[in-house]
Design a protein around this motif. Sequence first.
Motif, mmCIF file in Angstrom:
data_model
loop_
_atom_site.group_PDB
_atom_site.id
_atom_site.type_symbol
_atom_site.label_atom_id
_atom_site.label_comp_id
_atom_site.label_asym_id
_atom_site.label_seq_id
_atom_site.Cartn_x
_atom_site.Cartn_y
_atom_site.Cartn_z
ATOM 1 N N LEU A 24 96.713 85.857 91.838
ATOM 2 C CA LEU A 24 97.882 86.564 91.432
ATOM 3 C C LEU A 24 98.130 87.608 92.547
ATOM 4 O O LEU A 24 98.953 88.358 92.415
ATOM 5 N N MET A 25 97.580 87.199 93.679
ATOM 6 C CA MET A 25 97.775 88.546 94.730
ATOM 7 C C MET A 25 98.903 87.982 95.587
ATOM 8 O O MET A 25 99.409 88.988 96.182
ATOM 9 N N THR A 30 105.677 90.590 100.073
ATOM 10 C CA THR A 30 106.848 90.147 99.956
ATOM 11 C C THR A 30 107.445 88.986 101.027
ATOM 12 O O THR A 30 108.424 88.516 100.844
ATOM 13 N N VAL A 31 106.328 88.528 101.552
ATOM 14 C CA VAL A 31 106.512 87.213 102.519
ATOM 15 C C VAL A 31 105.356 86.405 102.058
ATOM 16 O O VAL A 31 104.369 86.937 101.740
ATOM 17 N N PRO A 32 105.432 84.867 102.064
ATOM 18 C CA PRO A 32 104.410 84.134 101.928
ATOM 19 C C PRO A 32 103.214 84.177 102.790
ATOM 20 O O PRO A 32 103.602 84.602 104.044
ATOM 21 N N ILE A 33 101.958 84.522 102.458
ATOM 22 C CA ILE A 33 101.010 84.478 103.229
ATOM 23 C C ILE A 33 100.071 83.235 103.018
ATOM 24 O O ILE A 33 98.893 83.468 102.095
ATOM 25 N N ASP A 34 99.979 82.191 103.948
ATOM 26 C CA ASP A 34 99.273 81.037 103.629
ATOM 27 C C ASP A 34 98.305 80.829 104.785
ATOM 28 O O ASP A 34 97.579 79.774 104.659
ATOM 29 N N ILE A 43 101.433 91.763 109.168
ATOM 30 C CA ILE A 43 101.056 93.231 109.783
ATOM 31 C C ILE A 43 102.020 93.438 110.595
ATOM 32 O O ILE A 43 102.123 94.892 110.918
ATOM 33 N N ASP A 44 102.506 92.894 111.559
ATOM 34 C CA ASP A 44 103.655 92.988 112.562
ATOM 35 C C ASP A 44 104.686 93.539 111.933
ATOM 36 O O ASP A 44 105.527 94.611 112.303
ATOM 37 N N LEU A 45 105.056 92.973 110.697
ATOM 38 C CA LEU A 45 106.438 93.387 109.950
ATOM 39 C C LEU A 45 105.956 94.841 109.568
ATOM 40 O O LEU A 45 107.125 95.616 109.276
ATOM 41 N N MET A 46 104.947 95.022 108.975
ATOM 42 C CA MET A 46 104.480 96.736 108.484
ATOM 43 C C MET A 46 104.843 97.667 109.832
ATOM 44 O O MET A 46 105.142 98.592 109.664
#
Length: 168
Positions: A24-25, A30-34, A43-46
Amino acid sequence: MDTLLRPWHPDDAPAVLSAAREPLMSRQFTVPIDSLEDAEAWIDLMDTRRADDTAYAFAVLSGGVPVGNIAVSSVERRHETGWVSYWVRASARGRGLATRACREVSTWAFDSLGLFRLELAHRLDNPASCRVAVGAGYVAEGVERARLLYDGQRFDTERHARLATDQV
Ligand SMILES: CC(C)(COP(=O)(O)OP(=O)(O)OC[C@H]1O[C@@H](n2cnc3c(N)ncnc32)[C@H](O)[C@@H]1OP(=O)(O)O)[C@@H](O)C(=O)NCCC(=O)NCCS
Protein backbone atom coordinates in the motif's frame (compact mmCIF):
# COMPACT_ATOMS: atom_id res chain seq x y z
CA MET A 1 19.84 14.20 19.39
CA ASP A 2 20.57 12.74 15.91
CA THR A 3 19.48 14.68 12.84
CA LEU A 4 15.92 13.61 11.99
CA LEU A 5 15.32 15.30 8.63
CA ARG A 6 17.41 16.11 5.57
CA PRO A 7 16.65 16.60 1.88
CA TRP A 8 16.70 13.42 -0.23
CA HIS A 9 20.04 12.56 -1.88
CA PRO A 10 20.43 10.83 -5.27
CA ASP A 11 22.02 7.82 -3.55
CA ASP A 12 18.84 7.30 -1.48
CA ALA A 13 17.18 5.77 -4.56
CA PRO A 14 17.44 2.14 -3.32
CA ALA A 15 15.72 3.11 -0.05
CA VAL A 16 12.95 4.92 -1.94
CA LEU A 17 12.40 1.92 -4.22
CA SER A 18 12.26 -0.50 -1.26
CA ALA A 19 9.75 1.75 0.51
CA ALA A 20 7.55 2.06 -2.59
CA ARG A 21 7.47 -1.75 -2.89
CA GLU A 22 5.98 -2.21 0.59
CA PRO A 23 2.24 -3.01 0.78
CA LEU A 24 0.00 0.00 0.00
CA MET A 25 2.99 2.36 -0.14
CA SER A 26 3.06 2.98 -3.90
CA ARG A 27 0.07 5.31 -3.55
CA GLN A 28 2.12 7.54 -1.23
CA PHE A 29 4.08 8.67 -4.28
CA THR A 30 2.70 11.02 -6.93
CA VAL A 31 4.45 9.05 -9.70
CA PRO A 32 4.83 5.27 -10.20
CA ILE A 33 8.07 3.89 -8.71
CA ASP A 34 8.82 0.48 -10.19
CA SER A 35 12.58 0.68 -10.74
CA LEU A 36 15.76 2.31 -9.47
CA GLU A 37 15.52 4.78 -12.37
CA ASP A 38 11.99 5.74 -11.25
CA ALA A 39 13.26 6.28 -7.69
CA GLU A 40 16.12 8.45 -8.97
CA ALA A 41 13.67 10.43 -11.09
CA TRP A 42 11.42 10.96 -8.04
CA ILE A 43 14.36 12.32 -6.01
CA ASP A 44 15.24 14.55 -8.94
CA LEU A 45 11.65 15.78 -9.07
CA MET A 46 11.78 16.60 -5.36
CA ASP A 47 14.91 18.69 -6.05
CA THR A 48 13.17 20.54 -8.86
CA ARG A 49 10.13 21.26 -6.72
CA ARG A 50 12.34 22.54 -3.91
CA ALA A 51 14.09 24.84 -6.38
CA ASP A 52 10.80 26.19 -7.75
CA ASP A 53 9.36 26.67 -4.23
CA THR A 54 6.36 24.36 -4.71
CA ALA A 55 7.30 21.41 -2.48
CA TYR A 56 9.88 20.46 0.12
CA ALA A 57 10.45 16.74 0.79
CA PHE A 58 12.73 15.42 3.51
CA ALA A 59 14.06 11.97 4.26
CA VAL A 60 13.18 10.93 7.83
CA LEU A 61 16.27 9.33 9.34
CA SER A 62 16.68 6.60 11.91
CA GLY A 63 20.29 6.07 12.92
CA GLY A 64 21.26 8.11 9.87
CA VAL A 65 19.34 5.82 7.48
CA PRO A 66 16.31 7.11 5.52
CA VAL A 67 13.20 5.23 6.67
CA GLY A 68 10.48 7.73 5.87
CA ASN A 69 9.42 10.85 4.07
CA ILE A 70 7.83 14.07 5.25
CA ALA A 71 6.88 16.79 2.81
CA VAL A 72 5.33 20.21 2.62
CA SER A 73 3.87 20.46 -0.86
CA SER A 74 1.32 22.60 -2.72
CA VAL A 75 3.09 25.66 -1.31
CA GLU A 76 0.93 28.67 -2.10
CA ARG A 77 2.66 31.93 -1.41
CA ARG A 78 -0.47 33.99 -1.99
CA HIS A 79 -2.29 32.39 0.94
CA GLU A 80 0.84 31.25 2.84
CA THR A 81 -0.42 27.65 2.89
CA GLY A 82 1.10 24.21 2.40
CA TRP A 83 0.04 20.56 2.39
CA VAL A 84 1.80 18.07 4.69
CA SER A 85 2.20 14.36 3.93
CA TYR A 86 4.22 11.52 5.46
CA TRP A 87 5.10 7.86 5.32
CA VAL A 88 7.40 5.65 7.38
CA ARG A 89 8.65 2.20 6.37
CA ALA A 90 6.89 -0.66 8.13
CA SER A 91 10.02 -1.71 10.05
CA ALA A 92 10.39 1.77 11.61
CA ARG A 93 6.75 2.41 12.60
CA GLY A 94 5.42 2.75 16.13
CA ARG A 95 8.44 4.63 17.49
CA GLY A 96 7.10 8.15 17.22
CA LEU A 97 9.15 8.99 14.12
CA ALA A 98 6.28 10.33 11.98
CA THR A 99 4.98 12.48 14.84
CA ARG A 100 8.41 13.97 15.55
CA ALA A 101 9.04 14.53 11.84
CA CYS A 102 5.67 16.23 11.42
CA ARG A 103 6.34 18.53 14.37
CA GLU A 104 9.80 19.36 13.09
CA VAL A 105 8.77 20.06 9.49
CA SER A 106 5.84 22.18 10.68
CA THR A 107 8.07 24.41 12.82
CA TRP A 108 10.45 24.71 9.87
CA ALA A 109 7.66 25.58 7.42
CA PHE A 110 6.32 28.32 9.72
CA ASP A 111 9.71 29.75 10.68
CA SER A 112 11.80 29.28 7.53
CA LEU A 113 9.23 29.22 4.71
CA GLY A 114 7.02 31.82 6.36
CA LEU A 115 3.81 29.82 5.85
CA PHE A 116 0.79 30.47 8.04
CA ARG A 117 -1.52 27.47 7.57
CA LEU A 118 -0.49 23.83 7.05
CA GLU A 119 -3.11 21.27 6.07
CA LEU A 120 -3.24 17.51 5.79
CA ALA A 121 -5.88 14.82 5.42
CA HIS A 122 -6.10 11.13 6.18
CA ARG A 123 -8.56 8.40 5.33
CA LEU A 124 -10.97 7.73 8.17
CA ASP A 125 -9.75 4.13 8.18
CA ASN A 126 -6.17 5.29 8.87
CA PRO A 127 -6.16 5.95 12.64
CA ALA A 128 -2.35 5.94 12.85
CA SER A 129 -2.17 8.91 10.48
CA CYS A 130 -4.83 10.69 12.56
CA ARG A 131 -2.75 10.15 15.72
CA VAL A 132 0.32 11.57 13.96
CA ALA A 133 -1.65 14.67 12.95
CA VAL A 134 -3.08 15.24 16.44
CA GLY A 135 0.31 14.54 18.05
CA ALA A 136 1.88 17.19 15.83
CA GLY A 137 -0.70 19.79 16.78
CA TYR A 138 -3.05 19.57 13.79
CA VAL A 139 -6.66 20.29 14.75
CA ALA A 140 -9.36 18.16 13.08
CA GLU A 141 -11.55 20.41 10.91
CA GLY A 142 -14.07 17.98 9.50
CA VAL A 143 -14.84 14.99 7.35
CA GLU A 144 -14.75 15.23 3.57
CA ARG A 145 -17.10 12.62 2.15
CA ALA A 146 -15.95 10.23 -0.58
CA ARG A 147 -12.92 12.40 -1.34
CA LEU A 148 -10.54 9.64 -2.51
CA LEU A 149 -10.95 6.82 -5.03
CA TYR A 150 -8.80 3.67 -4.75
CA ASP A 151 -9.46 0.47 -6.70
CA GLY A 152 -13.03 1.48 -7.48
CA GLN A 153 -13.89 2.30 -3.86
CA ARG A 154 -14.41 5.79 -2.45
CA PHE A 155 -13.05 6.81 0.96
CA ASP A 156 -14.02 9.57 3.38
CA THR A 157 -11.13 11.66 4.68
CA GLU A 158 -10.65 13.94 7.67
CA ARG A 159 -8.99 17.32 7.20
CA HIS A 160 -6.62 18.68 9.87
CA ALA A 161 -4.76 21.98 9.98
CA ARG A 162 -2.23 23.78 12.14
CA LEU A 163 -1.74 27.55 12.13
CA ALA A 164 1.49 29.39 12.84
CA THR A 165 -0.27 31.01 15.78
CA ASP A 166 -1.50 27.75 17.35
CA GLN A 167 0.03 27.02 20.75
CA VAL A 168 1.42 23.48 20.42
C1 LIG B 1 0.87 6.70 9.40
C2 LIG B 1 2.36 6.44 9.62
C3 LIG B 1 3.16 7.53 8.89
C4 LIG B 1 2.68 6.50 11.12
O1 LIG B 1 4.09 6.42 11.28
P1 LIG B 1 4.75 6.06 12.71
O2 LIG B 1 6.16 6.52 12.68
O3 LIG B 1 4.48 4.65 13.03
O4 LIG B 1 3.89 6.98 13.66
P2 LIG B 1 4.21 7.35 15.20
O5 LIG B 1 5.00 6.22 15.78
O6 LIG B 1 4.75 8.74 15.24
O7 LIG B 1 2.79 7.49 15.89
C5 LIG B 1 1.75 6.72 15.50
C6 LIG B 1 0.57 6.98 16.41
O8 LIG B 1 -0.42 6.17 15.82
C7 LIG B 1 -0.80 5.17 16.74
N1 LIG B 1 -1.09 4.00 15.93
C8 LIG B 1 -0.26 3.23 15.23
N2 LIG B 1 -0.94 2.26 14.59
C9 LIG B 1 -2.24 2.45 14.92
C10 LIG B 1 -3.46 1.79 14.58
N3 LIG B 1 -3.48 0.74 13.76
N4 LIG B 1 -4.60 2.26 15.13
C11 LIG B 1 -4.60 3.35 15.93
N5 LIG B 1 -3.48 4.03 16.26
C12 LIG B 1 -2.33 3.57 15.77
C13 LIG B 1 0.37 5.03 17.68
O9 LIG B 1 -0.03 4.45 18.91
C14 LIG B 1 0.75 6.48 17.84
O10 LIG B 1 -0.22 7.14 18.64
P3 LIG B 1 0.13 8.04 19.93
O11 LIG B 1 0.95 9.19 19.40
O12 LIG B 1 -1.18 8.48 20.46
O13 LIG B 1 0.92 7.18 20.84
C15 LIG B 1 2.78 5.04 9.09
O14 LIG B 1 1.93 4.08 9.67
C16 LIG B 1 2.72 4.92 7.58
O15 LIG B 1 3.65 5.30 6.89
N6 LIG B 1 1.61 4.37 7.05
C17 LIG B 1 1.48 4.20 5.59
C18 LIG B 1 1.44 5.51 4.87
C19 LIG B 1 0.37 6.44 5.41
O16 LIG B 1 -0.71 6.00 5.79
N7 LIG B 1 0.68 7.73 5.42
C20 LIG B 1 -0.26 8.75 5.84
C21 LIG B 1 -1.22 9.04 4.73
S1 LIG B 1 -2.43 10.24 5.25
